[in-house]
Structure formats: C-alpha cells, structure tokens
Design an enzyme around this catalytic site. Structure first.
Site, PDB file in Angstrom:
ATOM      1  N   SER A   1      -4.301   1.298  -0.585  1.00 56.99           N
ATOM      2  CA  SER A   1      -4.082   2.179   0.556  1.00 56.99           C
ATOM      3  C   SER A   1      -5.346   2.944   0.918  1.00 56.99           C
ATOM      4  O   SER A   1      -6.106   3.372   0.048  1.00 56.99           O
ATOM      5  CB  SER A   1      -2.969   3.178   0.220  1.00 56.99           C
ATOM      6  OG  SER A   1      -2.872   4.196   1.187  1.00 56.99           O
TER       7      SER A   1
ATOM      8  N   LYS B   1       0.623  -4.903   9.779  1.00 61.72           N
ATOM      9  CA  LYS B   1       1.769  -4.391   9.029  1.00 61.72           C
ATOM     10  C   LYS B   1       2.560  -3.422   9.910  1.00 61.72           C
ATOM     11  O   LYS B   1       1.999  -2.450  10.421  1.00 61.72           O
ATOM     12  CB  LYS B   1       1.287  -3.688   7.764  1.00 61.72           C
ATOM     13  CG  LYS B   1       2.374  -3.020   6.941  1.00 61.72           C
ATOM     14  CD  LYS B   1       1.751  -2.384   5.700  1.00 61.72           C
ATOM     15  CE  LYS B   1       2.754  -1.613   4.884  1.00 61.72           C
ATOM     16  NZ  LYS B   1       3.173  -0.354   5.544  1.00 61.72           N
TER      17      LYS B   1
ATOM     18  N   HIS C   1       7.767   0.736   7.224  1.00 62.09           N
ATOM     19  CA  HIS C   1       7.097   1.815   6.499  1.00 62.09           C
ATOM     20  C   HIS C   1       8.039   2.456   5.476  1.00 62.09           C
ATOM     21  O   HIS C   1       8.030   3.670   5.256  1.00 62.09           O
ATOM     22  CB  HIS C   1       6.574   2.879   7.480  1.00 62.09           C
ATOM     23  CG  HIS C   1       5.252   3.467   7.087  1.00 62.09           C
ATOM     24  ND1 HIS C   1       4.052   3.020   7.594  1.00 62.09           N
ATOM     25  CD2 HIS C   1       4.930   4.473   6.218  1.00 62.09           C
ATOM     26  CE1 HIS C   1       3.062   3.717   7.082  1.00 62.09           C
ATOM     27  NE2 HIS C   1       3.575   4.597   6.226  1.00 62.09           N
TER      28      HIS C   1
ATOM     29  N   ARG D   1      14.399  -4.853  -4.685  1.00 61.67           N
ATOM     30  CA  ARG D   1      14.642  -4.199  -5.968  1.00 61.67           C
ATOM     31  C   ARG D   1      15.038  -5.167  -7.078  1.00 61.67           C
ATOM     32  O   ARG D   1      15.084  -4.773  -8.238  1.00 61.67           O
ATOM     33  CB  ARG D   1      15.753  -3.149  -5.817  1.00 61.67           C
ATOM     34  CG  ARG D   1      15.424  -2.019  -4.850  1.00 61.67           C
ATOM     35  CD  ARG D   1      14.295  -1.144  -5.376  1.00 61.67           C
ATOM     36  NE  ARG D   1      14.024  -0.013  -4.495  1.00 61.67           N
ATOM     37  CZ  ARG D   1      13.128  -0.035  -3.508  1.00 61.67           C
ATOM     38  NH1 ARG D   1      12.386  -1.120  -3.301  1.00 61.67           N
ATOM     39  NH2 ARG D   1      12.937   1.032  -2.757  1.00 61.67           N
TER      40      ARG D   1
ATOM     41  N   ARG E   1       9.617  13.691   8.004  1.00 63.32           N
ATOM     42  CA  ARG E   1      10.141  13.571   6.645  1.00 63.32           C
ATOM     43  C   ARG E   1      10.568  14.970   6.188  1.00 63.32           C
ATOM     44  O   ARG E   1       9.739  15.796   5.810  1.00 63.32           O
ATOM     45  CB  ARG E   1       9.100  12.946   5.736  1.00 63.32           C
ATOM     46  CG  ARG E   1       8.675  11.570   6.273  1.00 63.32           C
ATOM     47  CD  ARG E   1       7.366  11.069   5.719  1.00 63.32           C
ATOM     48  NE  ARG E   1       6.848   9.961   6.530  1.00 63.32           N
ATOM     49  CZ  ARG E   1       5.649   9.435   6.386  1.00 63.32           C
ATOM     50  NH1 ARG E   1       4.823   9.899   5.461  1.00 63.32           N
ATOM     51  NH2 ARG E   1       5.257   8.443   7.166  1.00 63.32           N
TER      52      ARG E   1
ATOM     53  N   GLY F   1       6.713  -1.258  -2.912  1.00 65.79           N
ATOM     54  CA  GLY F   1       6.002   0.007  -2.831  1.00 65.79           C
ATOM     55  C   GLY F   1       6.490   1.023  -3.838  1.00 65.79           C
ATOM     56  O   GLY F   1       5.869   1.243  -4.882  1.00 65.79           O
ATOM     57  N   ARG F   2       7.630   1.655  -3.567  1.00 67.07           N
ATOM     58  CA  ARG F   2       8.121   2.724  -4.444  1.00 67.07           C
ATOM     59  C   ARG F   2       8.253   2.288  -5.909  1.00 67.07           C
ATOM     60  O   ARG F   2       7.919   3.075  -6.814  1.00 67.07           O
ATOM     61  CB  ARG F   2       9.454   3.252  -3.919  1.00 67.07           C
ATOM     62  CG  ARG F   2       9.328   4.054  -2.604  1.00 67.07           C
ATOM     63  CD  ARG F   2      10.680   4.594  -2.169  1.00 67.07           C
ATOM     64  NE  ARG F   2      10.614   5.371  -0.941  1.00 67.07           N
ATOM     65  CZ  ARG F   2      10.859   4.887   0.279  1.00 67.07           C
ATOM     66  NH1 ARG F   2      11.176   3.604   0.431  1.00 67.07           N
ATOM     67  NH2 ARG F   2      10.784   5.666   1.339  1.00 67.07           N
TER      68      ARG F   2
ATOM     69  N   GLY G   1       9.968  -3.517   1.851  1.00 70.17           N
ATOM     70  CA  GLY G   1      11.097  -2.653   2.149  1.00 70.17           C
ATOM     71  C   GLY G   1      12.399  -3.111   1.524  1.00 70.17           C
ATOM     72  O   GLY G   1      12.964  -4.119   1.931  1.00 70.17           O
TER      73      GLY G   1
ATOM     74  N   PRO H   1       0.826  -1.217   0.000  1.00 68.55           N
ATOM     75  CA  PRO H   1       0.000   0.000   0.000  1.00 68.55           C
ATOM     76  C   PRO H   1       0.852   1.255   0.000  1.00 68.55           C
ATOM     77  O   PRO H   1       1.671   1.469   0.891  1.00 68.55           O
ATOM     78  CB  PRO H   1      -0.799  -0.122   1.301  1.00 68.55           C
ATOM     79  CG  PRO H   1       0.044  -0.983   2.199  1.00 68.55           C
ATOM     80  CD  PRO H   1       0.757  -1.935   1.288  1.00 68.55           C
ATOM     81  N   THR H   2       0.701   2.071  -1.024  1.00 68.76           N
ATOM     82  CA  THR H   2       1.335   3.384  -1.083  1.00 68.76           C
ATOM     83  C   THR H   2       0.269   4.406  -1.475  1.00 68.76           C
ATOM     84  O   THR H   2      -0.685   4.076  -2.179  1.00 68.76           O
ATOM     85  CB  THR H   2       2.494   3.428  -2.098  1.00 68.76           C
ATOM     86  OG1 THR H   2       2.037   2.950  -3.368  1.00 68.76           O
ATOM     87  CG2 THR H   2       3.664   2.578  -1.627  1.00 68.76           C
TER      88      THR H   2
END
Length: 356
Positions: free
Chosen positions: A106, A227, A251, A286, A165, A305-306, A283, A77-78
């Site tokens: 999300s 989560k 996260h 890649r 952030r 996610g990303r 997390g 979820p993003t």
C-alpha cells in the site's frame, strides 16, 4: 491457543488490538451493509462437485501477468501494518516471499517501499497507487517502485473522496506519533492543517478520470491494474484504455455503502472483458471454498486484506504465514472435494447461485 481458521485469527485480533485500531481495520462505510454483504454473498453461492475424478494429486499453482505463484491467493493493499505488529509491512513481505504469493504494498504503508524490499528481496510485489492533486507525488512513487523491482502498479480508483467511516470519526482516529506514512516521509514537513489518515486532507485528487490512465502509462513500462471496478461498463473502458488487469473491489465496503458485493459483480466483468485482460477480486474471502467460488466465476486470483492484519496481530510474520497457509490448505481441499485437480479444471459449471 490453536488457530485453525481465519475466524479464529479475527477473534484473537479483536480481543488483543486496541479498540480504535481494531475498529479502524474492521470499519465499513456508513451502516457497513456492503462490508457485511461481501461475506454474505459468498454464502449465497453453492458448489456443484464432481465425483470419481482421481484427485490423489492436486496442484494449486497458477500465474498472474506471467509470473508463477504457489496458489491464486494474494495479499491486498491495506494500510498501517505497524499498528498491528511492530515491523508491520516487513513481516507481511517476508511471509509473502516465503509462500510465493503476490503482495500488493500500500501507498499508506508504515514501512517504506525500500524497507519492504530489503526485508524480502526475492518477493513478488505489486504497488498500490493513488493519484494526487500534486501529480509529482504519484510520479515520484512510480519511479521509486519501478527502480526497486516492483512488477506492476495497482491504481485505486474508488477513492475520489474518503468514505464516511463512523467509528473512525467517533474515535478521532489518528496514527500514533511514532508511526508515519513512510513513503511520504519528509514530504509534508511543517504541515499543521487537517489530517486524513496520515497525510494532509485534500491530498487525493477527486478530478481523476480515464485521461489519467494515459498519463500514468506515459510514466512507466510497468503493467497497470485498476482496482475498484464493479461494472461491465467500466470494465470495457479499462480494456479500451490499455490496462493489463482489473481488481473487482469495493474497498472492503469502506467507500460507498450499498454498492455491489464484489463476488456479485464478478461475472458481468469477466464476461465483458472476454479474456482480453486478467480479472482479480478482493472482499469477503474467508475460506478456501470462497477462493474456489471466485475462480469458478472467472477470477484469476483473489486478494485478502483484513485477514492479513489479523495474522500480524497474532504473531507478525508467523501469523501472516498461518493465515495464508490455512487458506491455501482449505482451497486445496475444496478443489479436491469438488473434483478439480488443477486450476484449469475450475470453471463456471462448478457453481450455482442459491435461490434463497
């Protein structure tokens, strides 16, 4: 432009998204140590491949909570996919449906859950949930997604408060006026106080505790996945409180900087639950070999996610399919080169932690 790995999609997104949007997606908390360590931790793990195993046929299929998926790769979820592509989460949902992977939608989507289901009616979906000070907000979301055919709730538990952030603070990040958190459309009409990522500040409930798991279970028959677990102690409590799964997650390094990389936390959680519930991870994933390493250490499925957002920024649904296909193909190749013909042959003997 030929994009052949997830890093290529990342470079494209960085070059083509507006600066504040890119930094919103890329940001970690504080010094971004945990965000970066999520990736570096995978590089500290070495593979111990087996040879002469007849890998002429390989099978990446598996099942999570009893539902078969094409490979052990799902969409984490993003938020705010419409920042990256005009129809946002609808494109994401269609890509997931096409490739038969799990999409965790999300709460902070810029398309509503109804729009997501309409876009991909046959998709396999879970819903990510927060618990709010006004419990009715959470309860209404649970009722909506259960009626729409979502198959599980993924309760995020690592955000009693939002992490610091820095780039979002410097950029004074806000959703543009044409976008909204669509699942709350009309709920906060007339609110003119401080805003926190599209909803009024202080909407999240910092008093959330294990008691709320019982409350959530009383609302729904859907399986509940927690989560944000990083320790064996909390994994034991999750089992005791009757949840069906855990996502080992920090996260994306966006909450507590300096906490464990998720792959470093995975083994102790797998050992603690002893197969009583399913364990997933997000997390830092890649490459296909990252997926293989996570499964070798006991994860049932990984979630990304990303990279999904990078795919959206490239070509919407087509870009998300491209990201998922590259990762699946790399995973299949890594399996074969390690001597694994199917998911059941992946085990802890396949990995070794580097002494470097």
């Amino acid at each position: 432009m030929s994009l052949i790995c997830l890093a290529d999609y990342e470079a494209y997104a960085k070059d083509n998204l507006p600066k504040a949007t890119w930094e919103y997606y890329a940001a970690g908390a504080d010094d971004c140590c945990t965000r970066d360590d999520n990736l570096l931790a995978f590089k500290r793990i070495r593979l111990r491949p087996r040879m002469l195993r007849d890998v002429s046929v390989t099978d990446t299929r598996t099942a999570i909570l009893g539902t078969e998926i094409s490979c052990p790769i799902g969409i984490a979820p993003t938020a705010f996919h419409c920042l990256a592509w005009p129809d946002g989460e609808m494109s994401t949902a269609r890509a997931a449906e096409t490739l038969n992977v799990c999409y965790v939608a999300s709460t902070y989507s810029t398309c509503s859950v109804e729009e997501i289901v309409t876009a991909a009616p046959d998709g396999f979906r879970w819903f990510q949930l927060y618990i709010y000070r006004d419990r009715k907000l959470s309860e209404q979301l649970v009722r909506r997604v259960e009626a729409l055919g979502f198959k599980a709730l993924v309760l995020t538990v690592d955000v009693p408060y939002t992490g610091k952030r820095r780039s979002d603070i410097r950029n004074n990040f806000r959703l543009p006026p044409h976008l909204k958190v669509k699942n709350f459309e009309g709920v906060f009409e007339g609110h003119c106080g401080p805003d926190n990522y599209g909803v009024p500040a202080n909407t999240l409930d910092p008093s959330i505790s294990w008691r709320d798991i019982h409350w959530l279970r009383s609302l729904t028959r859907l399986p509940i996945i927690i989560k944000g677990i990083l320790t064996k102690e909390d994994a034991e409590l999750a089992v005791e409180h009757g949840v069906q799964g855990i996502v080992v997650s920090n996260h994306g390094g966006r909450q507590l900087d300096g906490e464990l990389a998720t792959i470093d936390a995975l083994s102790e959680i797998v050992d603690a639950v002893q197969g009583r519930i399913e364990v997933y991870i997000d997390g830092g994933i890649r490459t296909g070999s990252d997926v293989l390493k996570a499964l070798a250490l006991g994860a049932k499925c990984v979630f990304i996610g990303r990279p999904i957002v990078w795919g959206l920024a490239y070509k919407g649904e087509e870009g998300v399919r491209g990201v998922l296909q590259i990762l699946t193909d790399e995973f299949r190749l890594s399996m074969a080169l390690s001597g694994c013909r199917n998911i059941s042959e992946i085990n802890r003997n396949l990995v070794q932690f580097s002494r470097l």
